[in-house]
Write an enzyme that holds these catalytic residues in place. Structure first.
Site, mmCIF file in Angstrom:
data_model
loop_
_atom_site.group_PDB
_atom_site.id
_atom_site.type_symbol
_atom_site.label_atom_id
_atom_site.label_comp_id
_atom_site.label_asym_id
_atom_site.label_seq_id
_atom_site.Cartn_x
_atom_site.Cartn_y
_atom_site.Cartn_z
ATOM 1 N N ARG A 46 -23.186 -55.318 58.498
ATOM 2 C CA ARG A 46 -22.286 -56.255 57.898
ATOM 3 C C ARG A 46 -23.312 -57.415 58.177
ATOM 4 O O ARG A 46 -23.138 -58.381 57.063
ATOM 5 C CB ARG A 46 -20.978 -56.537 58.134
ATOM 6 C CG ARG A 46 -20.340 -57.812 57.489
ATOM 7 C CD ARG A 46 -18.669 -57.758 57.408
ATOM 8 N NE ARG A 46 -17.990 -57.277 58.701
ATOM 9 C CZ ARG A 46 -17.762 -57.773 59.873
ATOM 10 N NH1 ARG A 46 -18.552 -58.915 59.976
ATOM 11 N NH2 ARG A 46 -17.363 -57.143 60.861
ATOM 12 N N TYR A 98 -19.504 -66.021 32.007
ATOM 13 C CA TYR A 98 -19.056 -64.632 32.224
ATOM 14 C C TYR A 98 -17.648 -64.618 32.444
ATOM 15 O O TYR A 98 -17.148 -65.413 33.393
ATOM 16 C CB TYR A 98 -19.588 -63.730 33.325
ATOM 17 C CG TYR A 98 -19.254 -62.524 33.689
ATOM 18 C CD1 TYR A 98 -19.544 -61.463 32.876
ATOM 19 C CD2 TYR A 98 -18.885 -62.354 34.853
ATOM 20 C CE1 TYR A 98 -19.011 -60.440 33.292
ATOM 21 C CE2 TYR A 98 -18.132 -61.141 35.128
ATOM 22 C CZ TYR A 98 -18.359 -60.048 34.411
ATOM 23 O OH TYR A 98 -17.835 -58.971 34.722
ATOM 24 N N ASP A 170 -26.591 -68.654 36.679
ATOM 25 C CA ASP A 170 -26.407 -67.006 36.669
ATOM 26 C C ASP A 170 -27.435 -66.507 35.637
ATOM 27 O O ASP A 170 -27.595 -66.794 34.774
ATOM 28 C CB ASP A 170 -24.997 -66.803 36.055
ATOM 29 C CG ASP A 170 -24.800 -65.274 36.054
ATOM 30 O OD1 ASP A 170 -25.767 -64.529 35.995
ATOM 31 O OD2 ASP A 170 -23.727 -64.922 36.119
ATOM 32 N N LYS A 195 -26.814 -55.023 36.558
ATOM 33 C CA LYS A 195 -27.150 -55.167 35.249
ATOM 34 C C LYS A 195 -28.642 -54.644 35.301
ATOM 35 O O LYS A 195 -29.054 -53.481 35.342
ATOM 36 C CB LYS A 195 -26.747 -56.410 34.609
ATOM 37 C CG LYS A 195 -25.382 -56.963 34.653
ATOM 38 C CD LYS A 195 -24.214 -56.003 34.066
ATOM 39 C CE LYS A 195 -23.063 -56.257 34.672
ATOM 40 N NZ LYS A 195 -22.358 -57.851 34.611
HETATM 41 C C1 LIG Z 1 -21.504 -58.703 35.046
HETATM 42 C C2 LIG Z 1 -21.758 -59.963 35.368
HETATM 43 C C3 LIG Z 1 -21.220 -60.713 36.545
HETATM 44 C C4 LIG Z 1 -20.520 -59.922 37.461
HETATM 45 O O1 LIG Z 1 -21.260 -59.053 38.093
HETATM 46 P P1 LIG Z 1 -20.434 -57.595 38.759
HETATM 47 O O2 LIG Z 1 -21.676 -56.997 39.300
HETATM 48 O O3 LIG Z 1 -19.980 -56.778 37.571
HETATM 49 O O4 LIG Z 1 -19.445 -57.981 39.711
HETATM 50 C C5 LIG Z 1 -21.590 -61.892 36.502
HETATM 51 N N1 LIG Z 1 -22.437 -62.537 35.923
HETATM 52 C C6 LIG Z 1 -22.856 -61.895 34.667
HETATM 53 C C7 LIG Z 1 -23.605 -62.917 33.570
HETATM 54 C C8 LIG Z 1 -22.480 -60.770 34.375
HETATM 55 O O5 LIG Z 1 -22.894 -60.254 33.358
#
Ligand SMILES: *Cc1c(COP(=O)(O)O)cnc(C)c1O
Length: 377
Positions: A46, A98, A170, A195
């Site tokens: 962790r 998001y 982000d 992603k």
């Molecule tokens: C999918 C996504 C998230 C969240 O990520 P997870 O891995 O699904 O928890 C945050 N920001 C953006 C732009 C995303 O596309």
């Protein structure tokens, strides 16, 4: 080192005597100590794990940050980041963020006393107007999801000036291969590694990359305390995914440009939102602050029947949430990614029942277009 080389070679597996080219998966929860008062540097997964450390160093190198931290999902990363703030602190956030980030802010952060003000962060005057004495961060995403608005990162940095306000970006849609927000003035870069970074629709992961080592240290404490860490196996998968990030980003972008141009010519398509089209309002800004446009497209069709035929009849393209993988996915934002956003807000932002989103994959563009064509007839 160019970005595509960095994806492959920025961090080598050197902590190993066998010469293994790939990072080993240290599938161990705990680490033994050589003797009393001695440590290998690892004690409990962790807190630290060599496989996770490898991918963290890789993200820091690719984004040009002092440090990076890996989490079990993008949301685990963002939720942990929010723990930097205290009750009464205010955050100015992009209204088109998001959906999961908005759900976190509204249902968790708000309960903890954080006040989030939503503005169109592509409008610098709106950002300036929303910032006050208690503003501790500006949180934006670029291009936004699903309306593909682009925020001027250096412009927001300039607005913040010397104030103690963190600029959080982000960068999930563009990845470090196309954009490096820290070089443009961001303090914190977020990724859903689920992603493009992992890239195969098979792994959940999240990252926080920090410009400052001091804030990184605070986050390390929060990461090990809250515990939403990336597992060794998933850290390995993300490291492996990043090795092909450059060619995947290039190919999916090449496809996206072809698909966006094709969509523009379809009588049933009423609007196409893709940053890589020269008449997108932020085409020039994108060229200034990024090396590419990515492969996310949203588009509006004439009516709900067209939506349902498209979602029912595509064969190659999968009707699924998420993005950034090798497979082309089609999403219906109103019931999938943005179901939790209040209707009034959703509609005001153009997320209505005629909007669809495509995450264009790495298949042949001809096959993707043929599938859309067949479904739209
Ligand atoms: C999918 C996504 C998230 C969240 O990520 P997870 O891995 O699904 O928890 C945050 N920001 C953006 C732009 C995303 O596309």
């Amino acid at each position: 080192m160019k970005p595509e080389t960095a994806c492959v070679h920025a961090i080598r597996n050197t902590a190993h005597s066998t010469g293994a080219v790939a990072v080993p998966i240290y599938q161990s929860a705990t680490f033994s100590h050589p003797a009393f008062g001695q440590s290998t540097g690892y004690d409990y997964t962790r807190a630290t794990n060599p496989t996770r450390e490898h991918v963290e160093k890789l993200l820091a190198a690719l984004e040009g940050g002092a440090d990076a931290l890996a989490f079990s999902s993008g949301m685990a990363a963002i939720a942990t980041l929010m723990e930097l703030f205290a009750p009464g602190d205010e955050i100015v956030a992009a209204e088109d963020l998001y959906g999961g980030s908005i759900r976190l802010f509204e249902h968790v952060s708000r309960k903890n006393g954080l006040i989030v003000r939503y503005v169109d962060t592509s409008d610098l005057a709106a950002v300036r107007a929303a910032m006050g004495e208690r503003t501790k961060a500006v949180f934006t995403e670029s291009p936004t999801n699903p309306m593909m608005k682009v925020s001027d990162i250096a412009g927001i940095r300039k607005l913040i000036g010397s104030k103690k306000v963190l600029l959080i970006m982000d960068n999930t849609f563009l990845t470090p291969y196309f954009c490096n927000p820290i070089a443009l003035g961001a303090d914190v870069v977020i990724h859903s590694g689920t992603k493009y970074l992992a890239g195969h629709n098979d792994t959940l992961a999240g990252f926080i990359v920090l410009k400052s080592a001091e804030i990184a240290e605070k986050l390390r404490f929060l990461q090990k305390t809250i515990g939403g860490v990336l597992s060794p196996f998933d850290a390995f998968l993300v490291t492996r995914g990043i090795k092909t990030l450059a060619i995947r980003m290039e190919k999916s972008q090449e496809n996206a440009i072809k698909v966006a141009r094709w969509l523009l010519k379809q009588p049933k398509v009423t609007a196409v939102h893709y940053v890589g089209l020269p008449d997108h309002p932020a085409f020039a800004l994108s060229q200034r602050q990024a090396r590419g446009f990515g492969s996310m497209i949203s588009f509006s069709v004439d009516n709900v029947e067209t939506v349902s035929t498209l979602l029912n009849r595509t064969k190659l393209i999968l009707f699924a949430e998420s993005l950034g993988g090798v497979e082309t996915l089609i999403t219906y934002p109103i019931t999938q990614t943005h179901a939790d956003v209040p209707e009034e807000e959703r509609l005001a932002r153009g997320i209505n029942e005629k909007l669809l989103r495509l995450s264009v994959g790495i298949e042949a563009a001809e096959d993707i277009i043929e599938d859309l064509e067949g479904a739209m007839k």
